[in-house]
Design an enzyme around this catalytic site. Structure first.
Site, PDB file in Angstrom:
ATOM      1  N   TYR A 144       3.045  -5.769  -1.420  1.00  0.00           N
ATOM      2  CA  TYR A 144       2.938  -6.449   0.075  1.00  0.00           C
ATOM      3  C   TYR A 144       3.219  -5.071   0.879  1.00  0.00           C
ATOM      4  O   TYR A 144       3.513  -4.128   0.058  1.00  0.00           O
ATOM      5  CB  TYR A 144       3.997  -6.735   0.619  1.00  0.00           C
ATOM      6  N   ASP A 239       1.912   2.304  -4.246  1.00  0.00           N
ATOM      7  CA  ASP A 239       3.081   2.519  -2.932  1.00  0.00           C
ATOM      8  C   ASP A 239       4.805   2.130  -3.343  1.00  0.00           C
ATOM      9  O   ASP A 239       4.898   1.229  -4.649  1.00  0.00           O
ATOM     10  CB  ASP A 239       2.897   0.832  -2.588  1.00  0.00           C
ATOM     11  N   LYS A 267      11.750   3.304   3.637  1.00  0.00           N
ATOM     12  CA  LYS A 267      13.542   3.015   3.089  1.00  0.00           C
ATOM     13  C   LYS A 267      13.822   3.977   2.783  1.00  0.00           C
ATOM     14  O   LYS A 267      14.245   4.591   3.646  1.00  0.00           O
ATOM     15  CB  LYS A 267      12.807   2.010   2.050  1.00  0.00           C
TER      16      LYS A 267
HETATM   17  C1  PLP Z   1       8.676  -2.393   2.876  1.00  0.00           C
HETATM   18  C2  PLP Z   1       7.688  -1.839   2.459  1.00  0.00           C
HETATM   19  C3  PLP Z   1       6.539  -1.728   3.383  1.00  0.00           C
HETATM   20  C4  PLP Z   1       5.910  -1.334   4.622  1.00  0.00           C
HETATM   21  O1  PLP Z   1       7.153  -0.751   5.313  1.00  0.00           O
HETATM   22  P1  PLP Z   1       7.881  -0.952   6.938  1.00  0.00           P
HETATM   23  O2  PLP Z   1       8.189   0.367   7.050  1.00  0.00           O
HETATM   24  O3  PLP Z   1       8.431  -1.846   6.737  1.00  0.00           O
HETATM   25  O4  PLP Z   1       6.248  -0.748   7.331  1.00  0.00           O
HETATM   26  C5  PLP Z   1       5.101  -1.361   2.277  1.00  0.00           C
HETATM   27  N1  PLP Z   1       5.384  -0.925   0.713  1.00  0.00           N
HETATM   28  C6  PLP Z   1       6.320  -1.462   0.539  1.00  0.00           C
HETATM   29  C7  PLP Z   1       6.515  -1.541  -1.006  1.00  0.00           C
HETATM   30  C8  PLP Z   1       7.187  -1.933   1.063  1.00  0.00           C
HETATM   31  O5  PLP Z   1       7.720  -2.599   0.493  1.00  0.00           O
END
Ligand code: PLP
Length: 423
Positions: A144, A239, A267
């Site tokens: 994701y 990511d 995060k």
């Molecule tokens: C949470 C997450 C996102 C998206 O971040 P948001 O701040 O919710 O838009 C993208 N990549 C990874 C790996 C994530 O865990």
């Protein structure tokens, strides 16, 4: 457990917001319950509006590595508020945060701050496309990267040859620019590169997948991604929105000793405030406006409040005492307790754990990709979720999310959690 007030608030919210929430997983839909409305949180505990308290392993889906409302982070944020919430002009703090990030993650030679992980991955991909002059990207099934159009894509029925939207509202023509490979499957990646010569701008991957539950890269997989992207002139994007500052100060790239071309953070880097960062090789980032032709902007980007929360959080992680060793040891203890529970109850369970991240999959199989994760018995998960909740432990309301251990979890919290797993 009395949940009267949560239910009242949920009823009001349902009329005002789709599903009563501002992010789908919060609705508790996949565990067949109604969401709890949270009143406040402190350290390792979260408190709902009915006065129930829980040991929290969701940690706001990752940011809360220091626990909730860490006094030093809150103090720094409150102090910053009195100096103004946002200026839309540069501040010293942005360079301070950027430099802390680069000290921890040297591959991020140059960075840009944004407000969410979604924005960070979307913008990193745009920069990679601008840099390479190519359109297509590769992502992995089950990874994701936020909810931008180009990333809400799944493999079509003709699997690796055609992609289709994974959400209503995403144009099929957008989805076609995103090719979908299988995590831990080198051949699926090789095939996409071979069939799309000189067309792939970037490959984006969660180096440790944590959005299909936690799934570790098999030995050699990340090395392979590094090599094949280099060979084809594609940008490798890690990511690390979850793994950054979670698997250690240097994230997954330090853990596995692989240097990507670009990295996205979110995060933890915002210490609980809306903040995310993308960055990487200077020659790629120099394509971003105003010095380059890749446009990307943000009214609240790098705002002083989120920046302050991020700086103070990273400083606390750097200052030690080394919380990483402690939270990992606690995650190992929990993983063992899950395995003991499965053995005692005679149920299929597979635990993946790395650092302070773990997932207990309710399946007999090894889970090393999305198909493995999907083999889980989600009804069994829902039963486990309710058991934990009723006994004061708040875990993710979905099989396909990670369990996060924070520095605020005490030995007593861990012992209590293990006790509940033994019930
Ligand atoms: C949470 C997450 C996102 C998206 O971040 P948001 O701040 O919710 O838009 C993208 N990549 C990874 C790996 C994530 O865990």
């Amino acid at each position: 457990m009395n949940t009267t007030r949560s239910e009242e608030m949920y009823k009001i919210a349902l009329d005002l917001m789709p599903g009563g929430v501002n992010s789908p997983v919060r609705a508790f839909g996949s565990v067949g319950r109604k969401p709890l409305f949270i009143d406040h949180a402190k350290g390792s505990h979260i408190y709902d509006v009915d006065g129930n308290s829980f040991i929290d392993y969701v940690c706001s889906w990752g940011p809360g590595i220091l626990g909730h409302a860490h006094p030093e982070v809150v103090e720094a944020v409150v102090k910053a508020c009195f100096d103004g919430l946002t200026f839309g002009a540069p501040t010293r703090k942005e360079s301070e945060l950027a430099s802390l990030v680069r000290d921890c993650i040297p591959s991020m030679e140059m960075v840009r701050m944004v407000n969410s992980g979604t924005e960070a991955t979307m913008s990193a991909i745009r920069a990679a496309r601008g840099y390479t002059g190519r359109d297509k990207i590769i992502k992995f099934k089950g990874c994701y990267h936020g909810h931008s159009d180009g990333l809400l894509v799944q493999a079509g029925s003709a699997a690796l040859t055609q992609s289709v939207p994974d959400s209503s509202g995403v144009p099929a023509s957008f989805a076609q620019q995103t090719l979908v490979a299988l995590f831990n499957d080198k051949d699926s990646v090789r095939e996409l590169f071979d069939n799309n010569k000189d067309q792939i701008a970037a490959l984006i991957v969660e180096p440790v997948a944590a959005n299909m539950g936690v799934v570790l890269p098999e030995e050699g997989f990340l090395e392979f991604l590094r090599e094949i992207t280099q060979e084809h002139g594609a940008v490798l994007i890690f990511d690390e929105v979850i793994t950054g500052f979670r698997l250690g100060l240097g994230g997954a790239q330090e853990w596995y000793k692989i240097k990507p071309d670009m990295t996205t953070l979110g995060k933890i880097v915002g210490g609980g405030m809306p903040m995310a960062i993308y960055g990487g090789r200077r020659d790629i980032m120099e394509n971003v406006a105003p010095i380059g032709k890749v446009y990307q902007a943000g009214t609240l980007s790098g705002n002083p409040i989120a920046t302050t929360a991020g700086i103070r959080t990273i400083q606390l992680l750097m200052e030690g005492p080394d919380i990483y060793a402690r939270i990992e040891a606690n995650a190992v203890k929990l993983a063992d307790a899950f395995r003991a529970r499965a053995k005692r109850l005679g149920i299929g369970l597979h635990v993946n754990q790395i650092g302070s991240l773990l997932s207990a999959f309710f399946t007999d199989q090894q889970v090393k990709d999305y198909a493995g994760a999907l083999s889980s018995d989600t009804e069994a998960y829902a039963g486990y979720f309710s058991h934990m909740l009723e006994n004061g432990i708040y875990v993710a309301p979905s099989q396909f999310e990670a369990m996060f251990v924070s520095g605020a979890h005490t030995d007593a919290d861990i012992d209590r959690t293990i006790q509940v797993l033994e019930l």
